[in-house]
Design a protein around this motif. Structure first.
Motif, PDB file in Angstrom:
ATOM      1  N   GLY A 174       0.762  -1.204  -0.013  1.00 17.12           N
ATOM      2  CA  GLY A 174      -0.185  -0.015  -0.242  1.00 17.12           C
ATOM      3  C   GLY A 174       0.770   1.460   0.329  1.00 17.12           C
ATOM      4  O   GLY A 174       0.161   2.468  -0.555  1.00 17.12           O
ATOM      5  N   ARG A 175       2.381   1.370   0.263  1.00 21.33           N
ATOM      6  CA  ARG A 175       3.063   2.337   0.422  1.00 21.33           C
ATOM      7  C   ARG A 175       2.696   3.182  -1.177  1.00 21.33           C
ATOM      8  O   ARG A 175       3.289   2.371  -2.204  1.00 21.33           O
ATOM      9  CB  ARG A 175       4.582   2.088   0.256  1.00 21.33           C
ATOM     10  N   VAL A 176       2.911   4.373  -1.565  1.00 22.55           N
ATOM     11  CA  VAL A 176       2.668   5.047  -2.924  1.00 22.55           C
ATOM     12  C   VAL A 176       4.312   5.711  -3.110  1.00 22.55           C
ATOM     13  O   VAL A 176       4.781   6.339  -2.813  1.00 22.55           O
ATOM     14  CB  VAL A 176       2.207   5.638  -2.883  1.00 22.55           C
ATOM     15  N   LEU A 177       5.116   4.782  -3.975  1.00 20.94           N
ATOM     16  CA  LEU A 177       6.496   5.249  -4.952  1.00 20.94           C
ATOM     17  C   LEU A 177       5.679   6.091  -6.060  1.00 20.94           C
ATOM     18  O   LEU A 177       5.302   6.597  -6.768  1.00 20.94           O
ATOM     19  CB  LEU A 177       7.105   4.375  -5.644  1.00 20.94           C
ATOM     20  N   ASN A 178       6.506   7.365  -5.706  1.00 20.76           N
ATOM     21  CA  ASN A 178       6.307   8.734  -6.665  1.00 20.76           C
ATOM     22  C   ASN A 178       7.872   8.907  -6.778  1.00 20.76           C
ATOM     23  O   ASN A 178       8.300   9.827  -6.753  1.00 20.76           O
ATOM     24  CB  ASN A 178       5.983  10.595  -5.419  1.00 20.76           C
ATOM     25  N   ALA A 179       7.816   8.340  -8.327  1.00 19.74           N
ATOM     26  CA  ALA A 179       8.859   8.650  -9.555  1.00 19.74           C
ATOM     27  C   ALA A 179       8.740   9.037 -10.402  1.00 19.74           C
ATOM     28  O   ALA A 179       9.073   9.182 -11.579  1.00 19.74           O
ATOM     29  CB  ALA A 179       9.349   7.192  -9.989  1.00 19.74           C
ATOM     30  N   LEU A 180       7.232  10.496 -10.337  1.00 15.70           N
ATOM     31  CA  LEU A 180       7.002  10.898 -11.593  1.00 15.70           C
ATOM     32  C   LEU A 180       7.851  11.905 -10.987  1.00 15.70           C
ATOM     33  O   LEU A 180       8.268  12.241 -10.814  1.00 15.70           O
ATOM     34  CB  LEU A 180       5.546  11.702 -11.037  1.00 15.70           C
ATOM     35  N   SER A 181       8.851  12.375 -12.944  1.00 21.05           N
ATOM     36  CA  SER A 181       9.717  13.113 -13.072  1.00 21.05           C
ATOM     37  C   SER A 181       9.666  13.254 -14.916  1.00 21.05           C
ATOM     38  O   SER A 181       9.274  12.788 -15.384  1.00 21.05           O
ATOM     39  CB  SER A 181      10.646  12.898 -12.935  1.00 21.05           C
ATOM     40  N   GLY A 182       9.757  14.326 -14.768  1.00 16.14           N
ATOM     41  CA  GLY A 182      10.264  15.083 -15.896  1.00 16.14           C
ATOM     42  C   GLY A 182      11.274  14.697 -16.736  1.00 16.14           C
ATOM     43  O   GLY A 182      12.182  15.674 -17.700  1.00 16.14           O
ATOM     44  N   LEU A 183      12.322  14.139 -15.360  1.00 14.75           N
ATOM     45  CA  LEU A 183      13.827  14.868 -16.703  1.00 14.75           C
ATOM     46  C   LEU A 183      14.175  13.488 -16.989  1.00 14.75           C
ATOM     47  O   LEU A 183      13.578  12.829 -17.354  1.00 14.75           O
ATOM     48  CB  LEU A 183      14.626  13.927 -14.940  1.00 14.75           C
ATOM     49  N   ARG A 184      15.005  14.626 -18.401  1.00 13.07           N
ATOM     50  CA  ARG A 184      16.079  13.477 -19.273  1.00 13.07           C
ATOM     51  C   ARG A 184      16.797  13.066 -18.309  1.00 13.07           C
ATOM     52  O   ARG A 184      17.492  11.691 -18.636  1.00 13.07           O
ATOM     53  CB  ARG A 184      16.060  13.870 -20.479  1.00 13.07           C
ATOM     54  N   LYS A 185      18.063  13.283 -17.071  1.00 13.57           N
ATOM     55  CA  LYS A 185      19.078  13.019 -16.821  1.00 13.57           C
ATOM     56  C   LYS A 185      18.798  12.620 -15.484  1.00 13.57           C
ATOM     57  O   LYS A 185      18.054  13.974 -15.050  1.00 13.57           O
ATOM     58  CB  LYS A 185      20.116  13.618 -16.828  1.00 13.57           C
ATOM     59  N   ASP A 186      19.023  11.553 -14.931  1.00 18.83           N
ATOM     60  CA  ASP A 186      18.842  11.936 -13.010  1.00 18.83           C
ATOM     61  C   ASP A 186      20.240  10.850 -12.710  1.00 18.83           C
ATOM     62  O   ASP A 186      19.470   9.287 -12.817  1.00 18.83           O
ATOM     63  CB  ASP A 186      17.498  11.629 -12.933  1.00 18.83           C
TER      64      ASP A 186
END
Ligand code: FAD
Length: 462
Positions: A174-186
Motif C-alpha cells: 500500500g505504500r505509494v512510490l512517487n517517481a513521477l518526473s519529467g527529467l531526462r537525466k538523473d
C-alpha cells in the motif's frame, strides 16, 4: 455481502465494487479467450489513494490482487485464476491528464487512460506520443508500461520503457512510490521505476506516468515493396537506414501467406501485387510531404526489386496499412494458431526463419507458418497452424512446437517474448530459457517487494 466485501466497497464506493457474475464477466476472459478466471470481486478505484487503501487491505488480509488495464494483453497476464479469491483491480476510472508540459516535451497521465486518448492529448498540444498499436483504442498506459509494449514505431522512438520518464506506483503493502518526473537525466542511484515497467503487475500497481513527447512529423512517405526472400527483405533494412537514417519510422516484413489470408478473410482488401515477401516501410520527417515522397520514389527507382507502390494520398496510405493491420484478424478468422512473439538481432532473422521452418516442417509436414512483424526492431510474429490436416488438436502439439521454435530462437541469439510479455502463457518457457542469474535476481526483487506473493500470483515467475 461478506465483511471483506463491505470493507472493499467502503474504499471505492458500493457502485464501484462489482460482484455479480454478469458485471464481472467482461474482466474474467482474456482477449484471446484462452483463460477464464473467477475473481472475489472487481474494484474500480478512482484515485491513487483508493488503490493504496485497496492494497493495504489486501496486504493485511492476504488477498491476492490482479491488476487489469484494457484487457488486450495476449499472454493471460490480466486474468485471475479460478479460485474466486483474487481481487481484480481495473484502472479504467483513472483516466485523466494530470499535466501537459509541451515545452519539456512531456505529459503526466493516469494509468487508466487509453493509449488512443494519450495520443489525442499529445496531439492537442501539437506534440506526438509515438506508441502505436492495433489495440490502442482499448489498451491503457498502465498496461502498456506493465508489458513494455512495442508496436509500429519502435524503430524510431523505442518501446514503452524508452518512452517513460517517470511513474507513480502503489506497492503490494500500500505504500505509494512517487517517481513521477519529467527529467531526462538523473543519476541518483538505481532507476527504480524500471522495475515496474515490464513487470506485468507482479510488483505493484502503476497509477500514473510521465511520458516523453516529440515534435509531430509534418511529412510521411509510405511504400509497399515486393522482394523474393526474407534475406532480401532484411537486406533492405540496412540500405534504407543508410539512405534515410532516423527518418525510417516503420519497417515491417510480411510473408505472402499473410496477405493471402487478408484477401481471403477481410472483405474489400486487395494487395497491389503478389510476391514471396513484402516490406511495408514508412519515412517521417519535418518539412514537405511531396518532397519526401519524391525522394523515396527516386531512391526506389534505383533499387533492384520485384514490385513496389508508393502511396500518393492518405487513402492509399491507409489501404497499405490496412493490409498489415488486418493480418491478425484474418488469421483469427481462419482458425486457431500457436503464436510466437519473438525478437532476434535483425541480421539473424533470415537464418532463424530458414532454421525454424525446416525443423517444423520435418516434425509437422502439413504445418502452415505465418511470419510477419516489426522486423526493423527484430520483432517477428511467427505463428503456426495445421500441424495436423484440418488444423485439429493443434493445442496437443503446442509444447513440441514451442520447443522447436524457442530452441531456434535462442540458437540465433533471440528472446521468446518481444512485446506481449510472459503472463501465465509462457511461465514454463521463461524458467527454461532465461539466464539463471537473471531469473534469480527477478525472484529476489519479487520476494523483497511482495514476500507474500500477493501481486498477480502465477504470472511471469509462475
Ligand atoms: C489486436 C491487438 C494488437 C496488438 N498489438 C500489439 C503490438 O503491436 N505491440 C504490443 O506491444 N502489444 C500488442 N498487443 C498486446 C496488448 O495490446 C499490449 O500488451 C498492451 O500493452 C496491453 O495493455 P492493456 O491495458 O490491455 O493491459 P492488460 O491486458 O489489461 O494487462 C496486461 C498486463 O499488465 C498488467 N497491468 C495492466 N495494467 C496495470 C497497471 N496499471 N499496473 C500494473 N500492472 C498492470 C496486467 O496485470 C497484465 O499482467 C496487441 C493486442 C491486440 C489485441
Amino acid at each position: 455481502m461478506s465483511a471483506i466485501l463491505e470493507r472493499l466497497a467502503a474504499i471505492v464506493g458500493p457502485s464501484h465494487l462489482l460482484t455479480a457474475p454478469t458485471d464481472t464477466a467482461p474482466y474474467c476472459l482474456d482477449w484471446r479467450k484462452r483463460y477464464q478466471g473467477k475473481p472475489l470481486a472487481v474494484a474500480l478505484p478512482g484515485s491513487t489513494a483508493e488503490v493504496a487503501a485497496l492494497l493495504q487491505l489486501a496486504h493485511a488480509e492476504k488477498i491476492p490482487v490482479v491488476p487489469q488495464g484494457g484487457n488486450t494483453g495476449l499472454a493471460g497476464g490480466a486474468t485471475p485464476d479460478q479460485s474466486g479469491k483474487a481481487l481484480l483491480i481495473a484502472l479504467q476510472r483513472m483516466n485523466k491528464l494530470r499535466a501537459m508540459d509541451a515545452a519539456n516535451n512531456s505529459m503526466t497521465v493516469e494509468a487508466g487512460m487509453t493509449l488512443a486518448a494519450a495520443q489525442t492529448a499529445a496531439e492537442q498540444a501539437n506534440r506526438l506520443f509515438p506508441l502505436s498499436l492495433a489495440a490502442e483504442g482499448s489498451c491503457q498506459i498502465g498496461g502498456n508500461l506493465s508489458t513494455n509494449a512495442g508496436g509500429l514505431a519502435v524503430l524510431r522512438y523505442g518501446t514503452m520503457r524508452e518512452l517513460a520518464l517517470g511513474l507513480e506506483a502503489v506497492l503490494p503493502d500500500g505504500r505509494v512510490l512517487n517517481a513521477l518526473s519529467g527529467l531526462r537525466k538523473d543519476t541518483t542511484g538505481f532507476d527504480v521505476k524500471q522495475l515496474f515497467i515490464g513487470a506485468e503487475g507482479t510488483l505493484g500497481i502503476i497509477t500514473a506516468a510521465t511520458l516523453k513527447l516529440f515534435p509531430r512529423p509534418t511529412a510521411t512517405a509510405t511504400a509497399l515493396v515486393g522482394v523474393a526472400s526474407a534475406e532480401a527483405a532484411i537486406g533492405w533494412l540496412s540500405k534504407l537506414k543508410d539512405a534515410f537514417g532516423d527518418r525510417l519510422s516503420t519497417f515491417e516484413i510480411i510473408a505472402k501467406v499473410c496477405l493471402d489470408l487478408v484477401e481471403q478473410h477481410i472483405p474489400g482488401t486487395r494487395r497491389p501485387f503478389i510476391t514471396p515477401w513484402s516490406i511495408l516501410l514508412e519515412l517521417s520527417d519535418s518539412g514537405d510531404a511531396a518532397t519526401l515522397n519524391e525522394r523515396l520514389v527516386d531512391w526506389l527507382g534505383a533499387q533492384t526489386l520485384l514490385d513496389a507502390v508508393v502511396a500518393q494520398s492518405e487513402t492509399e496510405r491507409a489501404a497499405l496499412w490496412q493490409l498489415r493491420e488486418n493480418i491478425s484478424e484474418a488469421q483469427a478468422k481462419d482458425g486457431i494458431s500457436l503464436k510466437h512473439d519473438i525478437a532476434l538481432p535483425a541480421s539473424a532473422i533470415p537464418a532463424f526463419i530458414a532454421d525454424a521452418d525446416a525443423a517444423l516442417k520435418a516434425q509437422f509436414p502439413s504445418c502452415r507458418i505465418v511470419t510477419f512483424g516489426h522486423a526493423g526492431d527484430g520483432n517477428l510474429h511467427y505463428n503456426l497452424s495445421y500441424t495436423r490436416p484440418g488444423n485439429v488438436d493443434l493445442y496437443d502439439d503446442e509444447a513440441k512446437v514451442n520447443e522447436i521454435v524457442y530452441d531456434a530462437v535462442y540458437r540465433h541469439g533471440g528472446t521468446l517474448a518481444a512485446e506481449h510479455g510472459i503472463g501465465q502463457l509462457k511461465t514454463q518457457w521463461l524458467a527454461r530459457y532465461k539466464d539463471p542469474v537473471a531469473l534469480q535476481i527477478m525472484k529476489t526483487v519479487k520476494a523483497a517487494l511482495d514476500p507474500d506473493n500477493l501481486m498477480n500470483p502465477g504470472k511471469v515467475l509462475g
